[in-house]
Scaffold this motif. Structure first.
Motif, mmCIF file in Angstrom:
data_model
loop_
_atom_site.group_PDB
_atom_site.id
_atom_site.type_symbol
_atom_site.label_atom_id
_atom_site.label_comp_id
_atom_site.label_asym_id
_atom_site.label_seq_id
_atom_site.Cartn_x
_atom_site.Cartn_y
_atom_site.Cartn_z
ATOM 1 N N ALA A 77 -4.240 3.895 -16.018
ATOM 2 C CA ALA A 77 -5.103 4.667 -15.108
ATOM 3 C C ALA A 77 -6.279 3.818 -14.642
ATOM 4 O O ALA A 77 -6.871 4.066 -13.600
ATOM 5 N N ARG A 78 -6.622 2.772 -15.440
ATOM 6 C CA ARG A 78 -7.779 1.937 -15.082
ATOM 7 C C ARG A 78 -7.522 1.115 -13.818
ATOM 8 O O ARG A 78 -8.461 0.642 -13.193
ATOM 9 N N PHE A 79 -6.264 0.947 -13.451
ATOM 10 C CA PHE A 79 -5.969 0.172 -12.235
ATOM 11 C C PHE A 79 -5.986 1.129 -11.049
ATOM 12 O O PHE A 79 -4.961 1.664 -10.628
ATOM 13 N N ASP A 80 -7.208 1.353 -10.537
ATOM 14 C CA ASP A 80 -7.384 2.380 -9.515
ATOM 15 C C ASP A 80 -7.980 1.820 -8.233
ATOM 16 O O ASP A 80 -8.312 2.564 -7.316
ATOM 17 N N GLY A 81 -8.143 0.498 -8.173
ATOM 18 C CA GLY A 81 -8.646 -0.112 -6.941
ATOM 19 C C GLY A 81 -10.149 0.030 -6.739
ATOM 20 O O GLY A 81 -10.651 -0.256 -5.654
ATOM 21 N N ILE A 82 -10.872 0.474 -7.757
ATOM 22 C CA ILE A 82 -12.308 0.703 -7.586
ATOM 23 C C ILE A 82 -13.134 -0.475 -8.111
ATOM 24 O O ILE A 82 -13.937 -1.051 -7.390
ATOM 25 N N ARG A 83 -12.928 -0.840 -9.384
ATOM 26 C CA ARG A 83 -13.792 -1.857 -9.997
ATOM 27 C C ARG A 83 -13.183 -3.254 -9.995
ATOM 28 O O ARG A 83 -13.875 -4.255 -10.017
ATOM 29 N N TYR A 84 -11.861 -3.323 -10.001
ATOM 30 C CA TYR A 84 -11.173 -4.620 -9.924
ATOM 31 C C TYR A 84 -9.736 -4.347 -9.507
ATOM 32 O O TYR A 84 -9.298 -3.186 -9.451
ATOM 33 N N GLY A 85 -9.016 -5.396 -9.209
ATOM 34 C CA GLY A 85 -7.625 -5.228 -8.808
ATOM 35 C C GLY A 85 -7.491 -4.905 -7.325
ATOM 36 O O GLY A 85 -8.477 -4.831 -6.589
ATOM 37 N N HIS A 86 -6.244 -4.695 -6.932
ATOM 38 C CA HIS A 86 -5.932 -4.473 -5.516
ATOM 39 C C HIS A 86 -6.536 -3.169 -4.995
ATOM 40 O O HIS A 86 -6.444 -2.142 -5.645
ATOM 41 N N ARG A 87 -7.187 -3.234 -3.828
ATOM 42 C CA ARG A 87 -7.627 -2.016 -3.151
ATOM 43 C C ARG A 87 -6.947 -1.938 -1.783
ATOM 44 O O ARG A 87 -7.058 -2.862 -0.979
ATOM 45 N N SER A 88 -6.265 -0.840 -1.551
ATOM 46 C CA SER A 88 -5.543 -0.672 -0.288
ATOM 47 C C SER A 88 -6.499 -0.699 0.902
ATOM 48 O O SER A 88 -7.589 -0.135 0.856
ATOM 49 N N LYS A 89 -6.042 -1.370 1.958
ATOM 50 C CA LYS A 89 -6.831 -1.384 3.191
ATOM 51 C C LYS A 89 -6.502 -0.162 4.052
ATOM 52 O O LYS A 89 -7.112 0.060 5.088
ATOM 53 N N ASN A 90 -5.496 0.593 3.634
ATOM 54 C CA ASN A 90 -5.024 1.708 4.458
ATOM 55 C C ASN A 90 -5.527 3.066 3.997
ATOM 56 O O ASN A 90 -5.079 4.091 4.500
ATOM 57 N N ALA A 91 -6.430 3.055 2.999
ATOM 58 C CA ALA A 91 -6.879 4.345 2.465
ATOM 59 C C ALA A 91 -7.752 5.079 3.470
ATOM 60 O O ALA A 91 -8.583 4.471 4.151
ATOM 61 N N GLU A 92 -7.544 6.394 3.533
ATOM 62 C CA GLU A 92 -8.314 7.190 4.497
ATOM 63 C C GLU A 92 -9.629 7.684 3.914
ATOM 64 O O GLU A 92 -10.581 7.949 4.629
ATOM 65 N N ASP A 93 -9.651 7.881 2.609
ATOM 66 C CA ASP A 93 -10.904 8.290 1.970
ATOM 67 C C ASP A 93 -10.909 7.760 0.533
ATOM 68 O O ASP A 93 -9.980 7.063 0.120
ATOM 69 N N ALA A 94 -11.950 8.121 -0.226
ATOM 70 C CA ALA A 94 -12.120 7.552 -1.566
ATOM 71 C C ALA A 94 -10.945 7.892 -2.483
ATOM 72 O O ALA A 94 -10.426 7.032 -3.193
ATOM 73 N N ASP B 89 -7.922 8.687 -1.666
ATOM 74 C CA ASP B 89 -6.725 8.046 -1.137
ATOM 75 C C ASP B 89 -6.601 6.593 -1.627
ATOM 76 O O ASP B 89 -5.504 6.029 -1.661
ATOM 77 N N ILE B 90 -7.730 5.997 -1.994
ATOM 78 C CA ILE B 90 -7.705 4.620 -2.517
ATOM 79 C C ILE B 90 -6.792 4.542 -3.737
ATOM 80 O O ILE B 90 -5.998 3.617 -3.888
ATOM 81 N N TYR B 91 -6.902 5.533 -4.627
ATOM 82 C CA TYR B 91 -6.101 5.504 -5.860
ATOM 83 C C TYR B 91 -4.605 5.426 -5.559
ATOM 84 O O TYR B 91 -3.917 4.497 -5.965
ATOM 85 N N GLY B 92 -4.131 6.466 -4.870
ATOM 86 C CA GLY B 92 -2.687 6.597 -4.635
ATOM 87 C C GLY B 92 -2.113 5.421 -3.864
ATOM 88 O O GLY B 92 -1.045 4.911 -4.210
ATOM 89 N N ARG B 93 -2.829 4.974 -2.826
ATOM 90 C CA ARG B 93 -2.290 3.885 -2.009
ATOM 91 C C ARG B 93 -2.416 2.528 -2.702
ATOM 92 O O ARG B 93 -1.517 1.696 -2.607
ATOM 93 N N SER B 94 -3.537 2.290 -3.387
ATOM 94 C CA SER B 94 -3.700 0.993 -4.076
ATOM 95 C C SER B 94 -2.623 0.848 -5.149
ATOM 96 O O SER B 94 -2.030 -0.220 -5.320
ATOM 97 N N ARG B 95 -2.363 1.924 -5.864
ATOM 98 C CA ARG B 95 -1.362 1.877 -6.939
ATOM 99 C C ARG B 95 0.050 1.775 -6.356
ATOM 100 O O ARG B 95 0.905 1.069 -6.922
ATOM 101 N N ALA B 96 0.285 2.432 -5.236
ATOM 102 C CA ALA B 96 1.603 2.349 -4.589
ATOM 103 C C ALA B 96 1.868 0.925 -4.106
ATOM 104 O O ALA B 96 2.972 0.401 -4.238
ATOM 105 N N GLU B 97 0.833 0.280 -3.571
ATOM 106 C CA GLU B 97 0.999 -1.082 -3.041
ATOM 107 C C GLU B 97 0.965 -2.131 -4.153
ATOM 108 O O GLU B 97 1.606 -3.168 -4.057
ATOM 109 N N GLY B 98 0.188 -1.863 -5.211
ATOM 110 C CA GLY B 98 -0.027 -2.877 -6.245
ATOM 111 C C GLY B 98 1.046 -2.922 -7.321
ATOM 112 O O GLY B 98 1.338 -3.986 -7.868
#
Lengths: 493, 93
Positions: free
Chosen positions: A324-341, A343-352
């Motif tokens: 769960a810690r890999f959420d694109g907030i503090r480190y790791g991949h963050r999706s460029k396609n997220a529409e809101d905060a 959405d960052i979780y679901g898309r970053s994890r889907a892409e990463g």
């Protein structure tokens, strides 16, 4: 051993050379780098390397030694590191796109301890993404080849460390073992790998996959080298509340002890699904121990065959939580396609994350979800208790348990990729040991008709590393399987 | 298993193709795990941890931890000394 090239020498031999001045840390570093440059194009064991840093640290090591102040006998020995263990200033990809650009801000405790002994952590060795897999094919970056047959997998998840050790790219390496990830690749690559007791070695700085199962351990070309490395990394660490306060014995000294062990042979590990050549080689090893005066005792671990099912419900539940810690907030991949905060979780994890990691996290979410937790996770934990009881009852009668490490030898690339369940069953003989938290070692005990290594597994009592290493070394000293060198990589290099 | 709802809990945005593929594979794994249903676990306590596990308490001592610089060193996006994310609350207007 003196006729072996430098890159295949034991840690003991290298330490003696460094001590008497016939070898320098720089010459050793140049030898392993040279070897790696030669074989890496066909093996692909390293995700990345820090050759300049290795050479610079080797210069420092030689300086310390010339000044009469080596940090230990092992000062200057390079050790390969599975890319799941933090080394300050180096990448920590975990074999995942999710962490492709991450740089570790600190050393894992096992790395700090190696440095205290003067050992030099070198390179980032390949693995299945987040250590989830049994062939290293689930790495997001590359497939590592088995040095014995370049069309086959090295096993996993510590496939990079196992291949690199077997091919002479490093004298030894650190891996991790959650369900067999040190022992199965050690068996597939014809080398020696130890999973210490759960709690023996700190996991601080090691990416958590399934915390009640994960353990860091050494991979090397002999039992003695495994013992040396384990002695260095083991022991209590205030940064890991699961690490034991028990004192760490001198494990290298333990390898020299010998007695008539009572060895249990569980029928369940020699049943359907065991390749015949693997079974024959392991039975020959059992006969050897018997001839040498050990008492061989048939035992039963009736719940051990349920281990794979229990393991998957346990490991995925814990992975769901840990990752769960890999959420694109503090480190790791963050999706460029997220529409809101959110959405960052679901898309970053889907892409990463890759497929296997997604499968396991989603399964973990399911087995813990309300309405299903009792039927899956809780039931698995109850069966886990039965498995632990089986082992405890067996160890009331025997000193050690001997089994094959894996039901088969190394399989071809792609053979189990589309069938996750078939891949999971690669670990049928190793997972129940993690569920019980016991120490176990895999050592080579033969080659099959295709020139592929066969591994045997010795299982010990909790914190019974001394007996385990003693018996494994007793076998190894009277056989030459650990001195056989992989044919394919020699021809290719 | 409701793959869409479960993936939502796991915060993984699956494509339509992935839903189908992973859904089938997970169904296979759960069918395999169903063998545990036949085991008699009446009165058996759940394990949760391996045997030999010991409870550890840490000393209540202050230690030097990460510097703010180190903690922020891998941030995908930062602003001054903070991790930065898109706006969560709507503007009051």
């Amino acid at each position: 051993m003196t006729d072996h090239p430098l890159h295949y020498q034991s840690i003991e031999f290298l330490a003696n050379g460094l001590a008497d001045g016939s070898l320098t840390a720089v010459a050793l570093a140049e030898a392993v780098i040279g070897r790696t440059v030669a074989v890496e194009p066909v093996l692909r064991a390293f995700i990345s390397r820090n050759d300049e840093e290795l050479l610079a640290e080797a210069v420092e090591s030689d300086r310390r030694r010339r000044a009469g102040k080596p940090r230990s006998r092992w000062d200057g020995i390079p050790i390969g590191i599975k890319d799941l263990i933090s080394v300050r200033g180096q990448p920590l990809t975990n074999g995942s796109r999710m962490m492709e650009n991450y740089i570790s801000p600190y050393d894992a405790t096992v790395i700090a301890r190696m440095r205290t002994a003067g050992m030099i952590p070198w390179g980032r060795l390949n693995l299945d993404e987040f250590a989830m897999g049994s062939s290293t094919e689930y790495s997001a970056f590359q497939k590592t080849a088995n040095p014995w047959n370049l069309a086959r997998v090295p096993g996993g998840s510590s496939g990079g460390p196992a291949a690199a050790v077997a091919a002479g790219q490093v004298p030894a390496a650190l891996g991790t073992d959650t369900g067999g990830s040190i022992r199965q690749p050690a068996a597939f690559c014809g080398i020696t790998g130890l999973k210490p007791t759960h709690g023996r070695v700190s996991r601080y700085g090691v990416t958590a996959f399934a915390s009640s199962l994960d353990q860091v351990g050494p991979i090397a070309r002999s039992v003695e080298d495994v013992a040396i490395l384990c002695s260095i990394i083991a022991g209590h660490d205030g940064h890991d509340s699961t690490s034991s306060r028990r004192p760490v014995p001198d494990l290298l000294a333990a390898t020299q002890r010998c007695r008539s062990w009572t060895i249990g042979i569980p029928a369940e590990f020699f049943a359907d699904g065991l390749n015949q050549e693997v079974g024959d080689a392991v039975r020959t090893a059992i006969t050897f121990f018997e001839k040498k005066g050990c008492s061989i005792q048939p035992i039963s671990l009736p719940n051990a065959p349920l281990g794979t099912a229990v393991y998957f419900l346990t490991a995925t539940a814990e992975a769901f939580s840990n990752l769960a810690r890999f959420d694109g907030i503090r480190y790791g991949h963050r999706s460029k396609n997220a529409e809101d905060a959110v959405d960052i979780y679901g898309r970053s994890r889907a892409e990463g994350f890759g497929d296997e990691v997604k499968r396991r996290i989603i399964l973990g979410a399911f087995v813990l979800s309300s309405g299903f937790q009792d039927a899956y996770y809780s039931r698995a934990q109850r069966v886990r208790t039965l498995i632990c009881r089986d082992y405890a009852a067996a160890f009331a009668e025997v000193d050690l348990i001997l089994t094959p490490t894996s039901p088969t030898t190394a399989f071809p690339f792609g053979a189990r990729n589309d069938d996750p369940l078939a891949m999971y069953l690669s670990d049928a003989y190793t997972v129940s040991i993690n569920l019980a938290g016991l120490p176990a070692i895999s050592i080579p005990c033969g080659l099959d008709s295709q020139c592929l290594p066969i591994g045997l597994q010795l299982i010990g009592k909790p914190y019974g590393e001394e007996e385990l290493l003693a018996a494994a070394n007793f076998f190894q000293k009277q056989h030459n399987f650990h001195l056989l060198r992989p044919c394919s990589v020699e021809e290719a290099s | 298993m409701d793959i869409v709802a479960t993936a939502e809990i796991a915060r993984i945005a699956l494509s339509v193709d992935e839903r189908e593929r992973l859904g089938d594979q997970l169904a296979d794994i759960l069918r395999y795990a169903a063998q545990l249903m036949a085991v008699d676990v009446e009165g058996v306590e759940p394990a949760g941890q391996p045997i030999g596990g010991e409870d550890m308490l840490a000393f209540d001592e202050v230690e030097v931890g990460f510097s703010q610089k180190d903690a922020l060193s891998n941030a995908p996006q930062r602003e001054r000394n903070f991790f930065s994310v898109p706006q969560v609350l709507e503007d009051a207007s």
